[in-house]
Motif scaffolding. Structure first.
Motif, short mmCIF file in Angstrom:
data_model
loop_
_atom_site.label_atom_id
_atom_site.label_comp_id
_atom_site.label_asym_id
_atom_site.label_seq_id
_atom_site.Cartn_x
_atom_site.Cartn_y
_atom_site.Cartn_z
N VAL A 1 0.83 -1.21 0.00
CA VAL A 1 0.00 0.00 0.00
C VAL A 1 0.85 1.25 0.00
N GLY A 2 2.01 1.16 0.65
CA GLY A 2 2.89 2.33 0.63
C GLY A 2 3.09 3.03 1.95
N GLY A 3 3.03 2.35 3.03
CA GLY A 3 3.49 2.86 4.31
C GLY A 3 2.99 4.22 4.75
N GLU A 4 3.72 4.77 5.73
CA GLU A 4 3.34 6.06 6.31
C GLU A 4 3.88 7.22 5.47
N ARG A 5 3.23 8.35 5.62
CA ARG A 5 3.80 9.54 4.99
C ARG A 5 3.42 10.79 5.79
N VAL A 6 4.31 11.78 5.68
CA VAL A 6 4.02 13.06 6.31
C VAL A 6 3.47 13.98 5.22
N GLU A 7 2.35 14.61 5.50
CA GLU A 7 1.77 15.56 4.55
C GLU A 7 1.82 16.95 5.15
N VAL A 8 2.30 17.92 4.38
CA VAL A 8 2.38 19.30 4.85
C VAL A 8 1.72 20.20 3.82
N VAL A 9 0.92 21.14 4.31
CA VAL A 9 0.38 22.18 3.43
C VAL A 9 0.99 23.50 3.92
#
Lengths: 266, 334
Positions: B226-234
């Motif tokens: 699925v593609g693991g964790e990610r940090v999203e920033v706006v």
């Protein structure tokens, strides 16, 4: 072996149902209050105007009819109980256990039979208070009560099947009300059938409710000396009633057990 | 290892809808299989068939070595089942519920009573044991229902969405109870909508959709897919995008994606909250204005998106839009 297991497991389920009656006495209160209400309403409201052809005493005429009507209405408790257990998922629990496939139904009909015994006792006391009398011997009276309870038990199995089919307990109550009301009124329960229109009279004469009522009147000595209407079911009321009991049990026990195996939670 | 639960090509249809469409599964002895899928995927139908509550239209299955069709009563004496809706009698007390189930398993009066007392203690219900279940909280009912499934110490256990509808606190309690149970060597088939739950409890996860298995593996294998964790920033201003990208590149385990239009940066990471804090500190030190920052973990939605190309919610909508879906909803709540 299987039969023993059905009885043992059935007793466990019956005990559970009786605990429920103890914890929620409302059910018992309403199932006993409504026949008392019926007895009083009919005895004092209609009784003042009805003179049941040849019967000197309307109250004696009435009580066996109320007995019959009450145990038939009482059978809806079986149906509502089954529908409620399905809705709450308890039937799923039971069906996943290595218990007898008929135990839940045996238990339910047994606890409702015990409930009916209590209801009949309360009705009898009410009847005695307002002037109903048993004018026969002990054996006849005992047979009268047994026949009434046998009919109640058979009706329980009919309603058990209904409860397993319909989508909710409320439907059991509403649907059965619509069916049971005419079923118990197109009969000799409250008034003699002599003056019924021809079609209704034919239905009434063959209606098992009429034969139960007639059998009760004979066994308790409440016919007032009036002979039954000249048709086979009413002239052989006890036999005809017993045949109905056997027929209902023979048909609805296997149908209910079959439906129970398929019942799914909703 | 022996497969204690084994199913081949299970089919169940409701009208035109195929609730199960050739499902295969196997659960080796002493392991936990998580059956993961959205509402309407066929999870409950599968459990109901394997626990002999429903008859399959096709396929075959063995549980504890017995055929679910021809040896159904043998199967029933070797399994414990706890459903999505706690199937306990609310007018009986906790003790009476367990005592009744024990007797129906044929334990005998004395053994049933002893077992009921023991289980109430084990599930922290001893104080509530004499109260009608009506007075129990949702979490307590579930625990009692699970206790009911364990009365006869069955070697095989089926739990259908054991934590659906529970508050977070009760859910964690339930997970602890189940984890303890599994450590004792019980073979368990668990259905769930929550990846986190399957992750925590299952050795192996089978993802199903439209009554078919679409993926199988350990939680880590599925997440990798699925593609693991990610940090999203706006970021608040477009000028900061480059600075933010270099901050995130330091914590990322792959390429940082930048969406100019929404000013959103997405960085694949490993290490959870620790990494998020690191990213926060870096962004703060660089004086970058941030509208939103979050750590995203793969969810059931992500699994579904990557495996089926549609989100879990779409699967539900699709199932409901199909003719005959009403029947399925009625007979198959999950």
């Amino acid at each position: 072996m299987t039969a023993t297991k059905a009885l043992v497991d059935g007793a466990i389920v019956a005990k559970r149902n009786l605990i429920k009656i103890k914890r929620v006495p409302d059910l018992l209160v309403f199932s006993t209050m409504s026949p008392i209400m019926f007895i009083l309403l009919f005895a004092y409201v209609f009784g003042s105007a009805i003179s049941p052809g040849g019967h000197a005493n309307y109250r004696e005429f009435l009580i066996p009819g109320i007995f019959a009507q009450t145990v038939i209405f009482g059978s809806t408790i079986t149906g509502a109980g089954m529908a409620d257990d399905i809705q709450k998922g308890i039937i799923d629990r039971f069906r996943s256990l290595p218990m007898s496939r008929s135990a839940v139904l045996v238990g339910r009909t047994t606890s409702d039979l015990l409930n009916n015994v209590l209801v009949v006792v309360i009705m009898s006391v009410t009847g005695l208070i307002i002037g109903w009398r048993i004018r026969t011997g002990f054996v006849d009276a005992a047979v009268g009560f047994l026949l009434l309870l046998a009919f109640a038990y058979a009706m329980s199995w009919v309603m058990a099947l209904v409860g397993l089919i319909v989508p909710s307990p409320e439907v059991v109550n509403n649907a059965s009300f619509m069916l049971i009301f005419p079923f118990t009124f197109i009969a000799n329960t409250f008034v003699p059938t002599n003056n019924f229109p021809a079609v209704l009279k034919a239905i009434a004469n063959w209606n098992p409710v009429s034969s139960v009522t007639q059998a009760e009147r004979e066994l308790f000595g409440n016919t007032g000396g009036v002979p039954p209407i000249h048709t086979w079911p009413l002239e052989h009321a006890k036999v005809y009633t017993l045949l109905w009991c056997i027929f209902l049990v023979a048909v609805f026990v296997p149908l209910s057990v079959r439906q129970y195996r398929r019942a799914a939670s909703r | 290892m022996v497969d204690v639960i084994q199913a081949r090509g299970l089919v169940k249809t409701y009208g035109k809808l195929r609730a199960l469409d050739g499902l295969d599964l196997a659960v080796p002895e002493g392991t936990v299989l998580g059956l993961l899928g959205p509402n309407g995927a066929g999870k409950t139908t599968a459990v109901r068939i394997l626990t002999t509550l429903l008859t399959a239209d096709g396929g075959s299955a063995q549980v504890a070595g017995y055929d679910i069709g021809s040896q159904a009563s043998k199967v029933r004496s070797h399994i414990g089942v706890s459903g999505q809706y706690a199937a306990v009698d609310e007018y009986l007390t906790g003790f009476e519920n367990l005592d009744m189930v024990g007797r129906l398993y044929g334990l005998g009066a004395k053994a049933a009573r002893a077992r009921a007392t023991e289980l109430l203690g084990r599930f922290s219900l001893e104080d509530a044991g004499d109260r009608p279940v009506k007075t129990y909280s949702g979490g307590m009912r579930r625990r009692l229902d699970l206790a009911g499934a364990l009365v006869a110490s069955p070697p095989v256990l089926f739990l259908d969405e054991p934590t659906t509808g529970l508050d977070p606190r009760s859910r964690i309690d339930m997970w602890e109870v189940i984890a303890e149970l599994v450590s004792g060597g019980t073979t368990l088939l668990l259905t769930t909508q929550y990846l986190e739950e399957a992750d925590r409890l299952a050795d192996d996860i089978l993802v199903i959709d439209h009554g078919r298995a679409i993926a199988q593996g350990t939680a880590d294998e599925l997440k990798a897919q699925v593609g693991g964790e990610r940090v999203e920033v706006v970021v608040s201003s477009r000028e900061d995008l480059d600075a933010a990208r270099s901050v995130l590149a330091e914590v990322a385990i792959g390429a940082v994606q930048v969406d100019d239009h929404t000013r959103r940066l997405t960085a694949p990471v490993r290490g959870g909250a620790e990494v998020l804090m690191q990213a926060l500190r870096g962004i703060d030190a660089a004086g970058i204005g941030v509208l939103d920052i979050a750590l995203r973990r793969p969810t059931l939605d992500d699994v579904f998106l990557s495996l089926t190309g549609h989100a879990a919610e779409d699967a539900i909508v699709e199932a409901e839009a199909k003719p005959g879906a009403a029947t399925v909803k009625a007979g198959d709540p999950a």
